[in-house]
Design a protein around this motif. Structure first.
Motif, short mmCIF file in Angstrom:
data_model
loop_
_atom_site.label_atom_id
_atom_site.label_comp_id
_atom_site.label_asym_id
_atom_site.label_seq_id
_atom_site.Cartn_x
_atom_site.Cartn_y
_atom_site.Cartn_z
N LEU A 25 25.21 30.77 43.11
CA LEU A 25 26.22 31.59 42.45
C LEU A 25 25.89 31.70 40.97
O LEU A 25 25.38 30.75 40.37
CB LEU A 25 27.61 30.96 42.59
N SER A 26 26.19 32.85 40.39
CA SER A 26 26.02 33.00 38.95
C SER A 26 27.22 32.38 38.23
O SER A 26 28.26 32.14 38.84
CB SER A 26 25.91 34.49 38.58
N THR A 27 27.08 32.14 36.95
CA THR A 27 28.20 31.59 36.18
C THR A 27 29.36 32.59 36.15
O THR A 27 30.52 32.19 36.11
CB THR A 27 27.76 31.26 34.75
N ASN A 28 29.05 33.89 36.16
CA ASN A 28 30.11 34.90 36.21
C ASN A 28 30.92 34.79 37.50
O ASN A 28 32.14 34.93 37.49
CB ASN A 28 29.50 36.30 36.11
N GLU A 29 30.24 34.55 38.61
CA GLU A 29 30.93 34.43 39.89
C GLU A 29 31.85 33.20 39.91
O GLU A 29 32.97 33.26 40.40
CB GLU A 29 29.91 34.33 41.02
N VAL A 30 31.36 32.09 39.37
CA VAL A 30 32.17 30.88 39.31
C VAL A 30 33.37 31.09 38.39
O VAL A 30 34.51 30.74 38.73
CB VAL A 30 31.33 29.68 38.82
N ASP A 31 33.13 31.68 37.23
CA ASP A 31 34.20 31.91 36.26
C ASP A 31 35.28 32.83 36.82
O ASP A 31 36.47 32.55 36.72
CB ASP A 31 33.61 32.50 34.98
N PHE A 32 34.87 33.93 37.45
CA PHE A 32 35.84 34.88 37.98
C PHE A 32 36.67 34.28 39.11
O PHE A 32 37.89 34.44 39.15
CB PHE A 32 35.13 36.15 38.47
N SER A 33 36.02 33.57 40.02
CA SER A 33 36.77 32.96 41.13
C SER A 33 37.75 31.90 40.62
O SER A 33 38.85 31.74 41.17
CB SER A 33 35.82 32.36 42.16
N PHE A 34 37.39 31.21 39.55
CA PHE A 34 38.30 30.22 38.96
C PHE A 34 39.53 30.90 38.36
O PHE A 34 40.66 30.42 38.51
CB PHE A 34 37.57 29.41 37.90
N ILE A 35 39.32 32.03 37.69
CA ILE A 35 40.44 32.79 37.12
C ILE A 35 41.37 33.27 38.24
O ILE A 35 42.60 33.19 38.13
CB ILE A 35 39.92 34.00 36.31
N VAL A 36 40.80 33.76 39.33
CA VAL A 36 41.61 34.21 40.46
C VAL A 36 42.38 33.05 41.07
O VAL A 36 43.56 33.17 41.42
CB VAL A 36 40.72 34.89 41.53
N TRP A 37 41.72 31.90 41.20
CA TRP A 37 42.37 30.72 41.78
C TRP A 37 43.63 30.34 41.01
O TRP A 37 44.61 29.88 41.60
CB TRP A 37 41.40 29.54 41.81
N HIS A 38 43.64 30.54 39.70
CA HIS A 38 44.81 30.23 38.89
C HIS A 38 46.05 30.99 39.37
O HIS A 38 47.17 30.51 39.22
CB HIS A 38 44.55 30.55 37.42
#
Length: 218
Positions: A25-38
């Motif tokens: 996974l790219s860092t963008n993918e990890v960052d975006f999924s974390f924002i959605v998880w919130h």
């Protein structure tokens, strides 16, 4: 395999990022999924989606990895979930609220027979976690933007290939679906068609205006 979800005391963050050793996974993918998880902290939020269906010809549940508009599982090979869940238990006058780790429920609520099945096959722990979370929340997982083709990298370990290359792997997952639903007494998995993408995803505007630019290029 079941030890993956053991409730270790060292886990102090609310969010748990679950990754397989061959996930890319790219860092963008990890960052975006974390924002959605919130926004959906009680659900599994991630990338590789799968689905279940009822096979009338065989009279049993089926498992599929085909790309369709519907899904009912987000595999824990690349996903976020909350380390704990609130359980509301109604009583006569007041409601009791219990905080349980999803890890705790997986380890101590689910029976030894299911743990043994998962460990014996070295398979299906991700499906079992989806069953558990959906049974608790009564909600489907959340799928986020993912690559056009999600590929589990075939990693070489000496002379052995990864479990994804095993021809029995898919058949085992079919069997897991039915064993798990039999223990729960019903099918807790729920279908969803919702996928969350970044703002301006695939819009015909300059890439410089987009926050998650790497996802756009995947």
């Amino acid at each position: 395999m079941s030890s993956r979800f053991f409730p270790h005391d060292i886990i102090q963050t609310d969010a748990v990022l679950s990754l397989d050793e061959d996930t890319v996974l790219s860092t963008n993918e990890v960052d975006f999924s974390f924002i959605v998880w919130h926004s959906f902290p009680d659900r599994i939020v991630g990338y590789p989606a799968r689905s279940h269906y009822w096979d009338n010809s065989k009279g049993r549940w089926g498992y599929t990895s085909k790309w369709t508009n519907e899904f009912s599982m987000v595999l824990t090979g690349a996903s976020f979930y909350h380390r704990q869940v609130l359980l509301y238990i109604p009583r006569n006058i007041c409601h009791l609220i219990y905080k349980w780790y999803y890890h705790y429920l997986y380890t101590h609520y689910l029976p030894t027979s299911l743990h043994s099945m998962v460990d014996h096959m070295a398979n299906c722990e991700d499906i079992l976690m989806n069953f558990l979370v959906s049974a608790v929340t009564k909600l489907p997982p959340i799928k986020v933007t993912q690559k056009k083709q999600y590929k589990e990298t075939m990693m070489q370990q000496g002379s052995k290939t990864s479990r994804w290359a095993d021809p029995d792997h898919f058949a085992q997952r079919q069997a897991c679906m039915n064993s798990f639903s039999s223990w729960f007494g019903f099918m807790p998995l729920l279908h969803s068609q919702m996928r969350l993408d970044p703002v301006l995803f695939k819009d015909q505007v300059s890439i410089l205006r987009k926050k998650y630019r790497d996802i756009e290029r995947l």
